[in-house]
Every structure is written in structure tokens, then in C-alpha cells.
Design a protein around this motif. Structure first.
Motif, PDB file in Angstrom:
ATOM      1  N   THR A 303       0.824  -1.205   0.000  1.00 40.51           N
ATOM      2  CA  THR A 303       0.000   0.000   0.000  1.00 40.51           C
ATOM      3  C   THR A 303       0.858   1.254   0.000  1.00 40.51           C
ATOM      4  O   THR A 303       0.652   2.166  -0.804  1.00 40.51           O
ATOM      5  CB  THR A 303      -0.933   0.022   1.225  1.00 40.51           C
ATOM      6  OG1 THR A 303      -1.759  -1.149   1.190  1.00 40.51           O
ATOM      7  CG2 THR A 303      -1.813   1.253   1.223  1.00 40.51           C
ATOM      8  N   SER A 304       1.836   1.325   0.892  1.00 37.28           N
ATOM      9  CA  SER A 304       2.657   2.532   0.985  1.00 37.28           C
ATOM     10  C   SER A 304       3.477   2.746  -0.274  1.00 37.28           C
ATOM     11  O   SER A 304       3.615   3.873  -0.755  1.00 37.28           O
ATOM     12  CB  SER A 304       3.575   2.462   2.206  1.00 37.28           C
ATOM     13  OG  SER A 304       4.515   1.405   2.075  1.00 37.28           O
ATOM     14  N   GLY A 305       4.043   1.679  -0.835  1.00 36.14           N
ATOM     15  CA  GLY A 305       4.840   1.820  -2.044  1.00 36.14           C
ATOM     16  C   GLY A 305       4.000   2.216  -3.247  1.00 36.14           C
ATOM     17  O   GLY A 305       4.352   3.131  -3.996  1.00 36.14           O
ATOM     18  N   TYR A 306       2.871   1.543  -3.430  1.00 35.25           N
ATOM     19  CA  TYR A 306       2.014   1.820  -4.579  1.00 35.25           C
ATOM     20  C   TYR A 306       1.438   3.227  -4.523  1.00 35.25           C
ATOM     21  O   TYR A 306       1.465   3.966  -5.506  1.00 35.25           O
ATOM     22  CB  TYR A 306       0.887   0.786  -4.637  1.00 35.25           C
ATOM     23  CG  TYR A 306      -0.154   1.096  -5.688  1.00 35.25           C
ATOM     24  CD1 TYR A 306       0.104   0.853  -7.032  1.00 35.25           C
ATOM     25  CD2 TYR A 306      -1.384   1.648  -5.321  1.00 35.25           C
ATOM     26  CE1 TYR A 306      -0.855   1.147  -8.001  1.00 35.25           C
ATOM     27  CE2 TYR A 306      -2.334   1.943  -6.285  1.00 35.25           C
ATOM     28  CZ  TYR A 306      -2.070   1.687  -7.614  1.00 35.25           C
ATOM     29  OH  TYR A 306      -3.006   2.001  -8.575  1.00 35.25           O
ATOM     30  N   THR A 307       0.904   3.624  -3.367  1.00 33.65           N
ATOM     31  CA  THR A 307       0.291   4.949  -3.270  1.00 33.65           C
ATOM     32  C   THR A 307       1.321   6.051  -3.466  1.00 33.65           C
ATOM     33  O   THR A 307       1.020   7.093  -4.054  1.00 33.65           O
ATOM     34  CB  THR A 307      -0.421   5.120  -1.917  1.00 33.65           C
ATOM     35  OG1 THR A 307       0.505   4.892  -0.843  1.00 33.65           O
ATOM     36  CG2 THR A 307      -1.587   4.164  -1.789  1.00 33.65           C
ATOM     37  N   SER A 308       2.548   5.836  -3.002  1.00 30.58           N
ATOM     38  CA  SER A 308       3.609   6.822  -3.199  1.00 30.58           C
ATOM     39  C   SER A 308       3.955   6.962  -4.672  1.00 30.58           C
ATOM     40  O   SER A 308       4.078   8.074  -5.203  1.00 30.58           O
ATOM     41  CB  SER A 308       4.852   6.429  -2.395  1.00 30.58           C
ATOM     42  OG  SER A 308       5.937   7.296  -2.679  1.00 30.58           O
ATOM     43  N   VAL A 309       4.097   5.851  -5.361  1.00 32.08           N
ATOM     44  CA  VAL A 309       4.439   5.867  -6.784  1.00 32.08           C
ATOM     45  C   VAL A 309       3.366   6.574  -7.604  1.00 32.08           C
ATOM     46  O   VAL A 309       3.666   7.443  -8.429  1.00 32.08           O
ATOM     47  CB  VAL A 309       4.652   4.428  -7.293  1.00 32.08           C
ATOM     48  CG1 VAL A 309       4.570   4.363  -8.821  1.00 32.08           C
ATOM     49  CG2 VAL A 309       6.017   3.908  -6.837  1.00 32.08           C
TER      50      VAL A 309
END
Length: 587
Positions: A303-309
Motif C-alpha cells: 500500500t505505501s509503495g504503490y500509493t507513493s508511486v
């Protein structure tokens, strides 16, 4: 001089040549930036990285084992001046640059690819300066193989383009070094400083009391933010996936890898300086380039990686709207491999750029405040669905606009039992990661919302078309009203509205009529801060997720629902509205 070690920033630099005057080592002092790049310094950067960083800059977190380039990938042989199939396990350099609409005459096409694959078949005379400079740089660094998209992909062969886009994660993630041409507006700009008179002197120096002082040049992060290269959509994933990065800018050349950031105007290569005191630390190009897995709230790295990207990528510009999903597909492919999504098959893990396994979070994107989103309609294609950020033109973010809390929205329980997507005329069940609720008991007369059980019926979705989501949930109608007394930025195109009667908050276009009837559907359970609803009407907040994530929808001409906005509502307000159970077809 270094402005206190705790600050790790350079305000004024004493030049390294004058450091002995103060009895100091030349480390972390200024260095003269000449008109021509010192390639021996560049080679030193590469050698230090190779000797001291080992696996930290060789391996990538999202890929297991030694995955090789497929046979379909081509390289430029800078010695033979030809395009060749990539030699097995070859060490190569990749180029990232701005095309800038300079024409097609230099690109590889079906009509010229056979000739270009013969020795000497690549005519330097028709190539733009950035590409000829990259070829020359490879030669001078002693490297033979170079990957350039315009030359190594047959641009008018749709099949070849699709195949190469599908392995872009490998191409940039496997490259020994990526050259970033971040100093111009198009492919004619060249690599500043590689040749005479291709960059102006930006370094300001003065002599004060026989000491040479210089104003530091901008940090790499600042330069990239202000560059045309830094605004382009395709260059984002090229940056994020590259292990070692050499940036040519109008100011100077910068080097960045998984461990260090170096540049021409600061002598900082010595390992005698602790990394915590390094003045260039944290000044690089992007967080994903640390080559470590993203750190997630409560361990939710996907979640954190995808939303940041997605939040960073959608701020950028694409010349061709059809590239919207393709230009970030290398990153979504990396996530597919890292988290073993969809059986490690990208087309099963992501649709329209959305992480299907994490759909409860993925659908909670919000528009950036300053740009009004409009639907993306691509000529000759059906509109991309409204539930995906890719179906809209404009930047989006994963944030909670009615809260001061940082980070992405947190879902504490899935409320949709099963999600289906329409594929080739039939409904296919999605493998969405269900988030189990804590299971707090009901307290006194307070009831908890119970979502519909799974009874999705394909026969009840006659209007579903390619890409539509079909699922069972509940729906109710509320009024949305502008919140009086709230200061809104004059440039804002969106603002937070109250869901009446005093039941929650929703983010809508600023032009929305107030009050306005909204049809809402439930998505998931979440927590929130106090002050978003009337406690005198609905009671105090309680543990276990007392708010529901809801989506405002409207019916389209095709008799299916489209997204308007995302909000939250207090659970008791939703229950008291007596919502109806529905099978939703969301386009």
C-alpha cells in the motif's frame, strides 16, 4: 564551510585547495567545476561504488535470482555502430532523455532496422545530439553496449513496442548505469559538459582574505524538480528503477547509487567522512531508488509503495494519453514481482494501473487540490473506467483531505466480500486481499454495520462492459453542503464538503452545488479523527473503525455507475439511513 554537522548542508564552500590553511582535510570541501566534465572522476565514482557497495547496488529488492534480459531486447554496439540482439549477460548502459517532438527520421522503423543491424549501419549524422553524446560517453567510459529506446525498439511495430514495454523493468533495473540527460528540452540538447562550449559556468567563486570560497550549486533533487526531464511521465520509472544514475544537467554532473550521492562541485568521495555527516545525503532523485522495499504503515509495504508511486507519477506529463498506464508499467511489474501478485503475472495483478490485490486501498485516490480532473477519452477506445485514476486527466494523491494526519488512507476492514471485473464479456472474480476486521462487539443499543453477503449474479450485470467492476454493497442518498467558515485556497479546484445531517466528510469539485444530493455506496471500514460528525446526534466515537469509506456515484448514459468522489461517514449515520442492498456495476 559545513554549517554544523547536525545540519548536513553547505552554505558557503571553502575550496579543497585551501583546506590545509585551516589544518583540515580536503574532504567535504568545494571543487572547481570546469567547462568539460572530468570523466576520470566519473570513472572513480563507478569504481568506488563497485568496490565498496557490492550487493547493495547490484541487487534489487523486487526481483529474486538472476533474471536475464529476454532475447527480444536489442542494444546499440557503440564500437560497430550497429543495433544487435543483446549479448547474454552483457554489461550495458541505458539512456533516459526527453524526446521533445524532434521528428521520426532518427528512430528505428521496420524500413531501416535490418540495415541498422549491420556493422556501420547506424548513421551518426542523423542522430540528435543527446544520442550521439551518449554513444561517445559510452566509448570514453570503456563500455560497449548502450540501450536507447528510440533505436532499440522498432517504433512502428506495435508488437515489438508492446514486448519491449513489458520488459522495461528488466531493462532499467538490470543496466549497469543509466545516463540521465536532464539538461535540455528535447533530444537535440545533448549532454552538457561532455563537449566544449556545451555548458555555461554556474559556479560562483570569490577570494576573501586569500581564501577561495564558492556558493554551492543546487542539489540534485532541486535541479531535477526544475528540469523538463523531471516533468515527463516516462522518465519517472526510468529514474526509480535504475541502480546507478549519472545525471547531466546545465549546472554539473551528479552521480547517485543505492548508497551515495556525489557531484562535481563537492569533494565527498572519501570514505573517511561518516555518511551521517555527508552534505549530499538525502539530496538525490527519489526514495524508490534506495533499492530497499518501501516502508509501510503497520508493515503494509504494498500500500505505501504503490500509493507513493502513483502520487508522484500522476504529477508528470505525457505527450500521448495512450501511454498513461504503459509509462508506469515497469514499476507495477516490479511490484508484481516483489509481492508475488496475481501469480506473478502483471496483467492479473494490475488493471488500468490499479493494484487489484490492494483494491480496498487503491480505489481511495483523491484528486490533487489545484487541478480539476476530467475524464480521459482515448480516440478509438472505450473510456477507461472512472474507478481508476488512469480514467482521469490530472494528478491524484492518496491522502485524507479532511485530516491533518500524514500518509495514505488506512482501511481496517474490507466490506465488499467479492469483486468482479468484466473481461471479454464475462465477469472474472478478482483476487483482492481481504482485510479482516478486529471484531469489536456491539455495545448496548449500538449496532455495527453488516455488509451484504456474497451473492453477485452475472445475469444482473447486463450493462457491464470491459473493465467495469461488479460487486454487492449498500447504497443511500445524503446531502452534501459546503462547510461555512473554512478558508480555501483561491486556486483550489476541490474542497471538503459536509455530508448531512452532520454525518461525515467528502471531497468534491469546488463548483459542486451546495446543498447537493449524493448517492453513496460503501467500500470499507476506516478510522478517523474527531470533529467530522455530530456527536450529539450519533454518539461518541468508538474503537474498531467507526467510520465507513464511501464513494459518491452517478448513473451514466450506459446505465452503470461512475465515480464522483470519495468520502467517509460515521457508521451509525449510515445504519440510520436504512441503506439498500445493491449489485453495483461501476464503470
Amino acid at each position: 564551510m559545513l554549517s554544523e554537522k547536525v545540519g548536513m548542508s553547505l552554505d558557503i564552500q571553502v575550496m579543497a585547495s585551501d583546506a590545509p590553511i585551516f589544518g583540515r582535510s580536503p574532504d567535504v570541501h568545494g571543487r572547481v567545476v570546469n567547462g568539460i566534465v572530468d570523466l576520470d572522476l566519473v570513472k572513480e565514482w563507478l569504481q568506488i561504488c563497485g568496490r565498496h557497495h557490492k550487493d547493495a547496488c547490484e541487487t534489487v529488492w523486487w526481483r529474486d535470482g538472476d533474471e536475464r534480459l529476454p532475447e527480444s531486447v536489442r542494444m546499440v554496439d557503440v564500437d560497430a555502430l550497429s543495433i544487435v540482439p543483446a549479448p547474454p549477460s552483457c554489461r550495458y548502459i541505458a539512456l533516459s532523455y526527453v524526446w521533445g517532438g524532434v521528428g521520426e527520421e532518427y528512430q528505428s522503423m521496420q524500413a531501416n532496422i535490418v540495415h541498422r543491424m549491420t556493422p556501420g549501419g547506424l548513421d551518426l549524422g542523423i542522430l540528435p545530439a543527446t544520442i550521439t553524446d551518449a554513444i561517445e560517453l559510452c566509448r570514453r567510459l570503456g563500455e560497449r553496449w548502450l540501450w536507447i529506446d528510440a533505436l532499440c525498439i522498432v517504433q512502428d511495430d506495435r508488437t515489438d513496442v508492446d514486448v519491449q514495454i513489458g520488459v522495461m523493468e528488466l531493462i532499467y533495473g538490470t543496466a549497469f548505469l543509466t545516463i540521465f540527460a536532464a539538461g535540455g528540452h528535447n533530444a537535440h540538447a545533448g549532454l552538457p559538459g561532455l563537449r566544449e562550449r556545451t555548458r555555461a559556468k554556474k559556479q560562483h567563486m570569490e577570494m576573501i582574505q586569500d581564501v577561495h570560497l564558492a556558493v554551492p550549486l543546487p542539489t540534485l533533487g532541486a535541479v531535477l524538480t526544475q528540469s523538463v526531464w523531471g516533468t515527463r511521465g516516462w522518465t519517472y520509472q526510468e529514474l526509480m528503477l535504475s541502480r546507478r544514475r549519472l545525471y547531466f544537467t546545465e549546472h554539473q554532473v551528479y552521480f547517485e547509487c543505492g548508497q551515495e550521492v556525489w557531484c562535481e562541485d563537492v569533494l565527498a568521495e572519501s570514505n573517511r567522512t561518516p555518511r551521517s555527516y555527508h552534505p549530499l545525503r538525502y539530496t538525490g532523485g527519489g526514495s524508490f531508488t534506495t533499492l530497499k522495499a518501501p516502508r509501510g504503515h503497520t508493515g503494509n509495504q504494498l500500500t505505501s509503495g504503490y500509493t507513493s508511486v502513483i502520487g508522484q507519477y500522476t504529477q508528470r506529463i505525457l505527450t500521448n494519453e495512450t501511454d498513461t498506464v504503459n509509462a508506469v508499467s515497469a514499476l507495477t511489474n516490479a511490484f508484481t514481482k516483489a509481492f508475488k501478485l496475481g501469480g506473478s503475472v502483471p496483467s492479473r495483478a494490475f488493471r488500468f494501473g490499479m493494484a487489484l490485490a490492494d483494491l480496498d486501498h487503491a480505489v481511495l485516490w483523491q484528486p490533487a487540490q489545484s487541478v480539476l480532473l476530467t475524464r480521459r477519452n482515448i480516440l478509438g477506445q472505450a473510456p477507461w473506467p472512472s474507478w481508476s485514476w488512469a480514467g482521469w486527466r490530472g494528478p491524484v494523491e492518496y491522502r485524507v483531505p479532511w485530516s491533518t494526519a500524514l500518509g495514505h488512507p488506512i482501511v481496517v476492514e474490507s466490506l465488499v466480500h467479492s469483486w468482479y471485473i468484466c473481461e471479454h464479456g464475462t465477469l472474472a472474480k478478482l483476487d483482492v486481499r481481504a482485510i479482516a476486521g478486529v471484531g469489536f462487539p456491539e455495545e448496548g443499543s449500538r449496532k455495527r454495520y453488516v455488509p451484504p453477503s456474497e451473492r453477485t449474479d452475472p445475469e444482473q450485470a447486463p450493462h457491464a462492459s470491459e473493465g467495469d467492476l461488479v460487486f454487492r454493497t449498500t447504497a443511500a442518498t445524503f446531502k452534501a453542503q459546503r462547510i461555512d467558515g473554512v478558508q480555501v485556497n483561491e486556486d483550489a479546484r476541490y474542497e471538503v464538503f459536509a455530508i448531512l445531517p452532520a454525518a461525515g466528510r467528502i471531497y468534491l469539485p469546488r463548483s459542486t452545488r451546495s446543498p447537493s444530493d449524493l448517492r453513496l455506496i460503501t467500500l470499507s471500514r476506516c478510522n478517523a479523527v474527531a470533529g467530522l460528525y455530530d456527536t450529539q446526534v450519533y454518539g461518541d466515537m468508538y474503537s474498531g473503525g467507526c467510520f465507513l469509506n464511501v464513494m459518491a456515484v452517478q448513473e451514466s448514459e450506459q446505465r452503470k455507475l461512475e465515480r464522483i468522489g470519495i468520502g467517509i461517514i460515521f457508521e451509525q449515520a449510515w445504519i440510520e439511513a436504512n441503506p439498500s442492498e445493491e449489485q453495483v456495476c461501476l464503470g
